[in-house]
Scaffold this motif. Structure first.
Motif, PDB file in Angstrom:
ATOM      1  N   THR A  32     -29.290  68.184 -11.335  1.00  0.00           N
ATOM      2  CA  THR A  32     -28.097  68.972 -11.611  1.00  0.00           C
ATOM      3  C   THR A  32     -27.916  69.944 -10.449  1.00  0.00           C
ATOM      4  O   THR A  32     -28.877  70.571 -10.002  1.00  0.00           O
ATOM      5  N   LYS A  51     -23.706  67.885 -13.672  1.00  0.00           N
ATOM      6  CA  LYS A  51     -24.936  67.317 -14.211  1.00  0.00           C
ATOM      7  C   LYS A  51     -25.371  66.104 -13.403  1.00  0.00           C
ATOM      8  O   LYS A  51     -24.561  65.425 -12.780  1.00  0.00           O
ATOM      9  N   TYR A  52     -26.676  65.849 -13.434  1.00  0.00           N
ATOM     10  CA  TYR A  52     -27.216  64.653 -12.803  1.00  0.00           C
ATOM     11  C   TYR A  52     -26.576  63.405 -13.415  1.00  0.00           C
ATOM     12  O   TYR A  52     -26.005  63.437 -14.498  1.00  0.00           O
ATOM     13  N   GLY A  53     -26.684  62.280 -12.695  1.00  0.00           N
ATOM     14  CA  GLY A  53     -26.185  61.021 -13.221  1.00  0.00           C
ATOM     15  C   GLY A  53     -24.671  60.966 -13.237  1.00  0.00           C
ATOM     16  O   GLY A  53     -24.023  61.020 -12.201  1.00  0.00           O
ATOM     17  N   VAL A  54     -24.077  60.918 -14.420  1.00  0.00           N
ATOM     18  CA  VAL A  54     -22.634  60.698 -14.545  1.00  0.00           C
ATOM     19  C   VAL A  54     -21.810  61.885 -14.097  1.00  0.00           C
ATOM     20  O   VAL A  54     -20.614  61.758 -13.856  1.00  0.00           O
ATOM     21  N   GLY A  55     -22.422  63.054 -14.006  1.00  0.00           N
ATOM     22  CA  GLY A  55     -21.725  64.176 -13.407  1.00  0.00           C
ATOM     23  C   GLY A  55     -20.811  64.963 -14.321  1.00  0.00           C
ATOM     24  O   GLY A  55     -19.739  65.401 -13.896  1.00  0.00           O
ATOM     25  N   THR A  56     -21.211  65.203 -15.534  1.00  0.00           N
ATOM     26  CA  THR A  56     -20.460  66.101 -16.414  1.00  0.00           C
ATOM     27  C   THR A  56     -20.382  67.475 -15.764  1.00  0.00           C
ATOM     28  O   THR A  56     -21.349  67.948 -15.173  1.00  0.00           O
ATOM     29  N   SER A  70     -17.473  68.524  -7.920  1.00  0.00           N
ATOM     30  CA  SER A  70     -17.638  67.074  -7.935  1.00  0.00           C
ATOM     31  C   SER A  70     -18.863  66.715  -7.104  1.00  0.00           C
ATOM     32  O   SER A  70     -19.369  67.540  -6.339  1.00  0.00           O
ATOM     33  N   ASN A  73     -22.902  60.965  -4.947  1.00  0.00           N
ATOM     34  CA  ASN A  73     -24.339  60.685  -4.885  1.00  0.00           C
ATOM     35  C   ASN A  73     -24.725  59.863  -3.659  1.00  0.00           C
ATOM     36  O   ASN A  73     -25.835  59.990  -3.143  1.00  0.00           O
TER      37      ASN A  73
END
Length: 126
Positions: A32, A51-56, A70, A73
């Protein structure tokens, strides 16, 4: 992970600026990344996080609707697009990262972030 913030500068009230936080090291997708800022004589405060991954994404109330965070990655970079800037946004902006292994959900707590960039100055003139 090592972080480097850039993109600061002088901008007029109502203007825009995009900050970048570039990371080096492995596993960027698992972190994150947040932006904090610190104005002269004030404590460092949370601005936004992705957030990590999908980026909430998460925002503090004073930037909602004006700032957009935004992440890319592939480029290991997080951006903070700042629009409708106000003199009150003048501060040094820092990016910070927290591993998903330690912090499952993004937080506005400074102490939860283990890695910090050097900061970039944003000055909004009235």
């Amino acid at each position: 992970v090592q972080l480097q913030a850039s993109g600061g500068g002088l901008v007029q009230t109502g203007g825009s600026r995009r900050l970048s936080c570039s990371a080096s090291g492995r596993g960027f997708i698992n972190y994150t990344v947040a932006w904090f800022r610190q104005a002269p004589g004030k404590e460092r405060e949370f601005v936004s996080a992705v957030k990590y991954g999908v980026g909430t994404t998460y925002y503090d109330d004073f930037v909602k609707g004006r700032f957009t965070i935004s992440r890319d990655n592939d480029k290991k970079t997080v951006y903070l697009q700042m629009n409708s800037l106000e003199p009150e946004d003048t501060a040094v902006y820092y990016c910070a990262a927290a591993s998903r292994a330690l912090v499952a959900e993004p937080t506005d707590e400074l102490g939860e972030y283990d890695y910090w960039g050097q900061g970039t100055q944003v000055t909004v003139s009235s």
